[in-house]
Design a protein around this motif. Structure first.
Motif, PDB file in Angstrom:
ATOM      1  N   GLU A 165      47.164  28.407  31.939  1.00 24.22           N
ATOM      2  CA  GLU A 165      47.311  28.900  30.567  1.00 24.22           C
ATOM      3  C   GLU A 165      46.983  30.383  30.481  1.00 24.22           C
ATOM      4  O   GLU A 165      47.680  31.155  29.811  1.00 24.22           O
ATOM      5  N   ASP A 166      45.926  30.817  31.185  1.00 23.71           N
ATOM      6  CA  ASP A 166      45.562  32.234  31.196  1.00 23.71           C
ATOM      7  C   ASP A 166      46.658  33.078  31.835  1.00 23.71           C
ATOM      8  O   ASP A 166      46.960  34.186  31.374  1.00 23.71           O
ATOM      9  N   ALA A 167      47.268  32.552  32.893  1.00 25.50           N
ATOM     10  CA  ALA A 167      48.287  33.306  33.614  1.00 25.50           C
ATOM     11  C   ALA A 167      49.552  33.494  32.785  1.00 25.50           C
ATOM     12  O   ALA A 167      50.253  34.492  32.921  1.00 25.50           O
ATOM     13  N   VAL A 168      49.851  32.549  31.915  1.00 27.10           N
ATOM     14  CA  VAL A 168      51.067  32.632  31.099  1.00 27.10           C
ATOM     15  C   VAL A 168      50.865  33.566  29.919  1.00 27.10           C
ATOM     16  O   VAL A 168      51.692  34.436  29.639  1.00 27.10           O
ATOM     17  N   HIS A 169      49.757  33.400  29.213  1.00 28.76           N
ATOM     18  CA  HIS A 169      49.547  34.153  27.979  1.00 28.76           C
ATOM     19  C   HIS A 169      48.866  35.493  28.195  1.00 28.76           C
ATOM     20  O   HIS A 169      48.943  36.365  27.319  1.00 28.76           O
ATOM     21  N   ALA A 170      48.195  35.677  29.320  1.00 24.47           N
ATOM     22  CA  ALA A 170      47.559  36.952  29.676  1.00 24.47           C
ATOM     23  C   ALA A 170      46.607  37.415  28.578  1.00 24.47           C
ATOM     24  O   ALA A 170      46.013  36.605  27.888  1.00 24.47           O
ATOM     25  N   HIS A 171      46.466  38.737  28.417  1.00 23.97           N
ATOM     26  CA  HIS A 171      45.549  39.330  27.435  1.00 23.97           C
ATOM     27  C   HIS A 171      44.126  38.823  27.635  1.00 23.97           C
ATOM     28  O   HIS A 171      43.431  38.484  26.689  1.00 23.97           O
ATOM     29  N   GLN A 172      43.699  38.775  28.901  1.00 26.06           N
ATOM     30  CA  GLN A 172      42.352  38.347  29.219  1.00 26.06           C
ATOM     31  C   GLN A 172      41.482  39.566  29.545  1.00 26.06           C
ATOM     32  O   GLN A 172      41.973  40.607  29.984  1.00 26.06           O
ATOM     33  N   ARG A 173      40.176  39.412  29.340  1.00 23.52           N
ATOM     34  CA  ARG A 173      39.243  40.413  29.826  1.00 23.52           C
ATOM     35  C   ARG A 173      39.070  40.231  31.327  1.00 23.52           C
ATOM     36  O   ARG A 173      39.245  39.132  31.849  1.00 23.52           O
ATOM     37  N   PRO A 174      38.744  41.306  32.058  1.00 24.20           N
ATOM     38  CA  PRO A 174      38.466  41.147  33.488  1.00 24.20           C
ATOM     39  C   PRO A 174      37.375  40.106  33.711  1.00 24.20           C
ATOM     40  O   PRO A 174      36.326  40.139  33.069  1.00 24.20           O
ATOM     41  N   LYS A 175      37.646  39.172  34.602  1.00 23.54           N
ATOM     42  CA  LYS A 175      36.675  38.103  34.843  1.00 23.54           C
ATOM     43  C   LYS A 175      36.938  37.486  36.202  1.00 23.54           C
ATOM     44  O   LYS A 175      38.002  37.667  36.807  1.00 23.54           O
ATOM     45  N   LEU A 176      35.940  36.728  36.680  1.00 24.21           N
ATOM     46  CA  LEU A 176      36.057  35.993  37.937  1.00 24.21           C
ATOM     47  C   LEU A 176      35.591  34.562  37.691  1.00 24.21           C
ATOM     48  O   LEU A 176      34.485  34.341  37.187  1.00 24.21           O
TER      49      LEU A 176
END
Length: 356
Positions: free
Chosen positions: A88-99
């Motif tokens: 889901e994160d990979a499709v919608h993007a707009h994430q803060r840098p994280k691990l």
């Protein structure tokens, strides 16, 4: 009689139109198998590449994707057994840098930045654009998902392929190379932004110039956008270096320390830009306030000068029969002379006090 609410035979309704899914291969930029740091010849689908690596029991797959949709990313996730939340994160993007870590899988989000060329900092609205790279790293694969047109990794792949010894260290070497590339672009962008901040600073402190406070706000907004993309990466980098049970080999961790040092340099630069712009904002507001005070003094001086003839003309404009010197032959010339004298004295005084 046929029911009008039912579709007629041979008539297609909107619910009958099938959804056409674009295959995952349309989002693939490159897919390669690397054995001992050397790329195997031939072209592979992501499923065939992973099957070949696991059949051999050595090497890894590097799959590069660009802005995949949900169906495409789900297909890839099914093949590589990725966690559904990361999909889901990979499709919608707009994430803060994280691990994030899911057993043997590392999921790293990097924000990319690029400098937008412009003629003058006082006329542009955009200085920095951002994108995103999401990395899935497993024991025998690494998947890079890019969002944005400026986040190409072809140069990184070519550089690694020219260094089989480094590439032979596995997916962690690719993870480091991409992180290092992204942080290097941070350095390049901050180097390009620095003259803009200097130009704005010179413009603010140049005498007799009018600066639009909104322009400082715009540049500060761009710096805030840059800070949000860059600064949060510090914590994931430290986790890659020091986290216990980290699947990253020790040899690669040493390289990540260098990346973290460069990232600290960038963060310090951005903090300096932010402080400088805050100072410029205060200076510009003070400059505007001083200019407003100067304008008000100038207006007040002219009002005072204009009040003299207005007052005298108002007195002698009253229709009384008995007023001093009303019927004297030279009254008009005397009144005009007195007005001119008083106005001249006031003008000289205001000019001497720098009100005019």
């Amino acid at each position: 009689m046929p029911n009008p609410s039912l579709p007629r035979p041979g008539r297609r309704t909107t619910t009958d139109v099938p959804t056409i899914h674009v295959p995952a291969e349309r989002a693939v930029v490159d897919c390669a198998i690397y054995i001992d740091g050397t790329r195997l010849p031939g072209r592979y689908t992501h499923a065939a590449a992973l099957a070949e690596v696991r059949r051999r029991g050595e090497g890894f797959v590097w799959l590069g994707l660009h802005q995949p949709d949900e169906h495409q990313m789900t297909s890839v996730a099914r093949t590589f057994d990725l966690h559904e939340l990361t999909v889901e994160d990979a499709v919608h993007a707009h994430q803060r840098p994280k691990l994030e870590r899911y057993d043997d899988l590392l999921f790293l989000v990097l924000r990319t930045v690029t400098y937008v060329e412009h003629e003058s900092v006082t006329t542009t609205n955009d200085i920095v654009e951002t994108g995103e790279i999401l990395l899935f790293t497993g024991p025998d694969f690494i998947i890079s998902v890019r969002h944005g047109d400026h986040s190409e990794l072809s140069a990184v792949r070519a550089h690694l392929e020219a260094d089989p010894e480094q590439l032979g260290l596995g997916p962690a070497a690719v993870l480091h190379a991409i992180a290092d590339h992204v942080v290097d672009t941070y350095l390049a962008v901050t180097t390009a932004v620095e003259p803009d901040v200097d130009d704005l600073e010179e413009f603010v402190f140049t005498p007799d110039t009018r600066i639009a406070v909104e322009q400082i706000y715009l540049l500060k907004r761009e710096i805030v956008q840059l800070r949000r993309a860059v600064v949060p990466l510090a914590e994931p980098l430290q986790r890659l270096i020091r986290s216990p049970g980290n699947p990253i080999p020790k040899d690669i961790r040493r390289y990540f320390r260098d990346v973290a040092d460069h990232h600290t340099t960038v963060s310090d630069r951005i903090a300096t830009f932010d402080e400088t712009l805050s100072t410029l904002l205060d200076a510009a507001i003070a400059k505007v306030t001083v200019q407003q005070n100067t304008d008000m003094r100038r207006i007040s001086a002219w009002v005072a000068i204009a009040a003299v003839p207005t007052m005298i003309a108002g007195v002698y404009g009253m229709n009384f029969d008995h007023m001093p010197e009303l019927h004297w032959e030279y009254s008009y010339y005397v009144v005009v002379g007195v007005i001119a004298l008083i106005v001249t004295v006031l003008f000289v005084l205001f000019r001497r006090n720098k009100w005019l």
